[in-house]
Design a protein around this motif. Sequence first.
Motif, PDB file in Angstrom:
ATOM      1  N   GLN A  95      34.603  88.565 -38.131  1.00 52.12           N
ATOM      2  CA  GLN A  95      35.439  87.559 -38.774  1.00 52.12           C
ATOM      3  C   GLN A  95      36.411  88.201 -39.753  1.00 52.12           C
ATOM      4  N   SER A  96      35.901  89.159 -40.531  1.00 50.41           N
ATOM      5  CA  SER A  96      36.746  89.855 -41.498  1.00 50.41           C
ATOM      6  C   SER A  96      37.822  90.678 -40.797  1.00 50.41           C
ATOM      7  N   ASP A  97      37.430  91.366 -39.723  1.00 47.95           N
ATOM      8  CA  ASP A  97      38.408  92.165 -38.980  1.00 47.95           C
ATOM      9  C   ASP A  97      39.509  91.292 -38.398  1.00 47.95           C
ATOM     10  N   ALA A  98      39.114  90.129 -37.871  1.00 51.30           N
ATOM     11  CA  ALA A  98      40.108  89.228 -37.280  1.00 51.30           C
ATOM     12  C   ALA A  98      41.057  88.687 -38.334  1.00 51.30           C
ATOM     13  N   ALA A  99      40.499  88.340 -39.501  1.00 50.50           N
ATOM     14  CA  ALA A  99      41.346  87.830 -40.581  1.00 50.50           C
ATOM     15  C   ALA A  99      42.316  88.904 -41.050  1.00 50.50           C
ATOM     16  N   GLY A 100      41.827  90.137 -41.169  1.00 52.24           N
ATOM     17  CA  GLY A 100      42.684  91.231 -41.602  1.00 52.24           C
ATOM     18  C   GLY A 100      43.791  91.516 -40.601  1.00 52.24           C
ATOM     19  N   GLU A 101      43.464  91.476 -39.315  1.00 49.87           N
ATOM     20  CA  GLU A 101      44.471  91.718 -38.282  1.00 49.87           C
ATOM     21  C   GLU A 101      45.500  90.593 -38.259  1.00 49.87           C
ATOM     22  N   SER A 102      45.027  89.356 -38.423  1.00 52.13           N
ATOM     23  CA  SER A 102      45.947  88.228 -38.454  1.00 52.13           C
ATOM     24  C   SER A 102      46.903  88.335 -39.636  1.00 52.13           C
ATOM     25  N   GLN A 103      46.348  88.713 -40.797  1.00 52.26           N
ATOM     26  CA  GLN A 103      47.184  88.859 -41.980  1.00 52.26           C
ATOM     27  C   GLN A 103      48.189  89.990 -41.788  1.00 52.26           C
ATOM     28  N   ARG A 104      47.764  91.095 -41.175  1.00 51.12           N
ATOM     29  CA  ARG A 104      48.685  92.213 -40.936  1.00 51.12           C
ATOM     30  C   ARG A 104      49.829  91.779 -40.026  1.00 51.12           C
ATOM     31  N   ARG A 105      49.494  91.034 -38.979  1.00 48.49           N
ATOM     32  CA  ARG A 105      50.532  90.589 -38.054  1.00 48.49           C
ATOM     33  C   ARG A 105      51.498  89.616 -38.730  1.00 48.49           C
ATOM     34  N   ARG A 106      50.981  88.781 -39.607  1.00 45.68           N
ATOM     35  CA  ARG A 106      51.867  87.831 -40.286  1.00 45.68           C
ATOM     36  C   ARG A 106      52.781  88.534 -41.290  1.00 45.68           C
ATOM     37  N   ARG A 107      52.246  89.541 -41.973  1.00 35.78           N
ATOM     38  CA  ARG A 107      53.113  90.312 -42.877  1.00 35.78           C
ATOM     39  C   ARG A 107      54.214  91.009 -42.088  1.00 35.78           C
ATOM     40  N   ALA A 108      53.851  91.574 -40.938  1.00 35.14           N
ATOM     41  CA  ALA A 108      54.854  92.235 -40.102  1.00 35.14           C
ATOM     42  C   ALA A 108      55.900  91.235 -39.627  1.00 35.14           C
ATOM     43  N   LEU A 109      55.472  90.020 -39.316  1.00 36.25           N
ATOM     44  CA  LEU A 109      56.411  88.988 -38.876  1.00 36.25           C
ATOM     45  C   LEU A 109      57.389  88.622 -39.984  1.00 36.25           C
ATOM     46  N   VAL A 110      56.882  88.461 -41.211  1.00 35.96           N
ATOM     47  CA  VAL A 110      57.766  88.142 -42.344  1.00 35.96           C
ATOM     48  C   VAL A 110      58.836  89.214 -42.491  1.00 35.96           C
ATOM     49  N   ARG A 111      58.427  90.481 -42.445  1.00 32.66           N
ATOM     50  CA  ARG A 111      59.384  91.579 -42.605  1.00 32.66           C
ATOM     51  C   ARG A 111      60.396  91.612 -41.469  1.00 32.66           C
ATOM     52  N   LEU A 112      59.934  91.254 -40.282  1.00 33.23           N
ATOM     53  CA  LEU A 112      60.841  91.227 -39.134  1.00 33.23           C
ATOM     54  C   LEU A 112      61.865  90.092 -39.285  1.00 33.23           C
ATOM     55  N   LEU A 113      61.427  88.946 -39.755  1.00 27.04           N
ATOM     56  CA  LEU A 113      62.311  87.790 -39.891  1.00 27.04           C
ATOM     57  C   LEU A 113      63.426  88.013 -40.903  1.00 27.04           C
ATOM     58  N   VAL A 114      63.139  88.762 -41.972  1.00 23.56           N
ATOM     59  CA  VAL A 114      64.134  88.900 -43.040  1.00 23.56           C
ATOM     60  C   VAL A 114      64.877  90.231 -42.994  1.00 23.56           C
ATOM     61  N   GLN A 115      64.619  91.046 -41.969  1.00 29.07           N
ATOM     62  CA  GLN A 115      65.278  92.343 -41.934  1.00 29.07           C
ATOM     63  C   GLN A 115      66.781  92.182 -41.644  1.00 29.07           C
ATOM     64  N   GLU A 116      67.537  93.139 -42.126  1.00 25.49           N
ATOM     65  CA  GLU A 116      68.970  93.185 -41.850  1.00 25.49           C
ATOM     66  C   GLU A 116      69.342  94.566 -41.343  1.00 25.49           C
ATOM     67  N   PRO A 117      70.102  94.648 -40.232  1.00 26.69           N
ATOM     68  CA  PRO A 117      70.555  93.516 -39.408  1.00 26.69           C
ATOM     69  C   PRO A 117      69.396  92.807 -38.740  1.00 26.69           C
ATOM     70  N   PRO A 118      69.601  91.553 -38.320  1.00 24.79           N
ATOM     71  CA  PRO A 118      68.496  90.765 -37.767  1.00 24.79           C
ATOM     72  C   PRO A 118      67.896  91.395 -36.512  1.00 24.79           C
ATOM     73  N   ALA A 119      66.604  91.208 -36.348  1.00 23.21           N
ATOM     74  CA  ALA A 119      65.936  91.662 -35.134  1.00 23.21           C
ATOM     75  C   ALA A 119      66.332  90.760 -33.962  1.00 23.21           C
ATOM     76  N   ALA A 120      66.171  91.266 -32.757  1.00 21.16           N
ATOM     77  CA  ALA A 120      66.456  90.458 -31.572  1.00 21.16           C
ATOM     78  C   ALA A 120      65.537  89.239 -31.547  1.00 21.16           C
ATOM     79  N   GLU A 121      66.068  88.100 -31.129  1.00 20.24           N
ATOM     80  CA  GLU A 121      65.289  86.861 -31.156  1.00 20.24           C
ATOM     81  C   GLU A 121      64.025  86.972 -30.306  1.00 20.24           C
ATOM     82  N   GLU A 122      64.105  87.641 -29.176  1.00 16.25           N
ATOM     83  CA  GLU A 122      62.930  87.765 -28.315  1.00 16.25           C
ATOM     84  C   GLU A 122      61.846  88.588 -29.003  1.00 16.25           C
TER      85      GLU A 122
END
Length: 421
Positions: free
Chosen positions: A148-175
Amino acid sequence: MATLSPPSADALRATLPDLADDIIAAIVSEVPDYARAMEGRFGEVVRFGVTIALSRFVDVLSGAKPKSDSQARDTYVRLGAGEYRAGRSLDALLAAYRVGAKVAWRRFVDAGTNAGFEPDTLYDLGAGMFAYIDEISAESAAGFAEAQSDAAGESQRRRRALVRLLVQEPPAAEETVRTAAQAAGWTLPRLLAAVVAGESAEPERTDELDGIAARLARRLGPGAVGAAVGGIAIVLLPDPEGPGRRRALESALSGDLAALGPAVVWPEAATSLRRASAAFRLAEQGRLGECGGGGDPSSTGQSSASPGGGSSANLVVAVEHLPALLLAAEPALAADLARSRLAPLDALAAGPRERLVETLRAWLDRPGQVQAVAAALEVHPQTVRYRLKQLRELFGERLDDPEARFELALALRAADGVRYT
């Protein structure tokens, strides 16, 4: 736990070959979650776990050192982890252990009675059996919690990576963004806004900023995601203009300063972040003053809450401070504007200059309203007329030109209402 003699231990071992099958059948019958689960790889692991458990238990009773003890423990840990990954609670596995203990206890009592065990030995055998079940239950619970802890940690890591991808400049490809959002289990919203909740120029504080962003995201609900990005703690808030969203954000801040960027479509998240970051920085410096939404120039940079939905004392809303953000975007240009448009005042001593600046600001806000200007400055109307005469001598026709008046108002705010460093 009593130690059995070798002949007594052998009497119990004689029951083991068929006992595992009986236990599996009882589990399938009595634990509904496992009615169809005992086929394939899972069934093999459970059967192996039952066999190991029985053999290990008899070894302990006989005083022999259990074989492959670490392997046995790993088996129960894996069983617990498997329950989490299968989307089940731990209840079914623990129930299976209890069913297995009950079947084994009955079989051992029969074998022990036939072998002439003393009643006290049978009682000790029962106590030992259920203590042993508690032990392996704890090992499976540890495996469940670890997965459970490993899954939560992996989910949190993926969400942090998503936030950074969304706000990066120049923008990442939509796909690329869509793929990352799917991996993070986050639905891309139609509109979102960036919330800046902390800032630091110290690289070692990244974990702290991640924590600030994660806590705020949790308070805002499952749709919000947060991370540290470039020394800033940010949260991306879906549907920021939805009913109750502003109030929920203000409540989640718990008195801490934050800045809310404009609502944008998700491919423009970086724009919302830029605005929120600039507003946060100015608010921290206490330099917003009059430049947004008619705030009090003596305030610390946040306008007070109002029934009309203005900023709370701890939430700065970027769209309510656009003039300040405009000036802050080009600080050198703003300084040039202040110097050039207010140059006629340079020759005055500090006291007279301050009084005329105060009067000019009030008059530009209330052009032609001498009584209103006098009330705002708490001076006699005749004093206002006298100062206006001085201002006309300094600025001439510019006081009657709408374009020039706008420039003077902007220059005053660049010089006094907002300072940039």
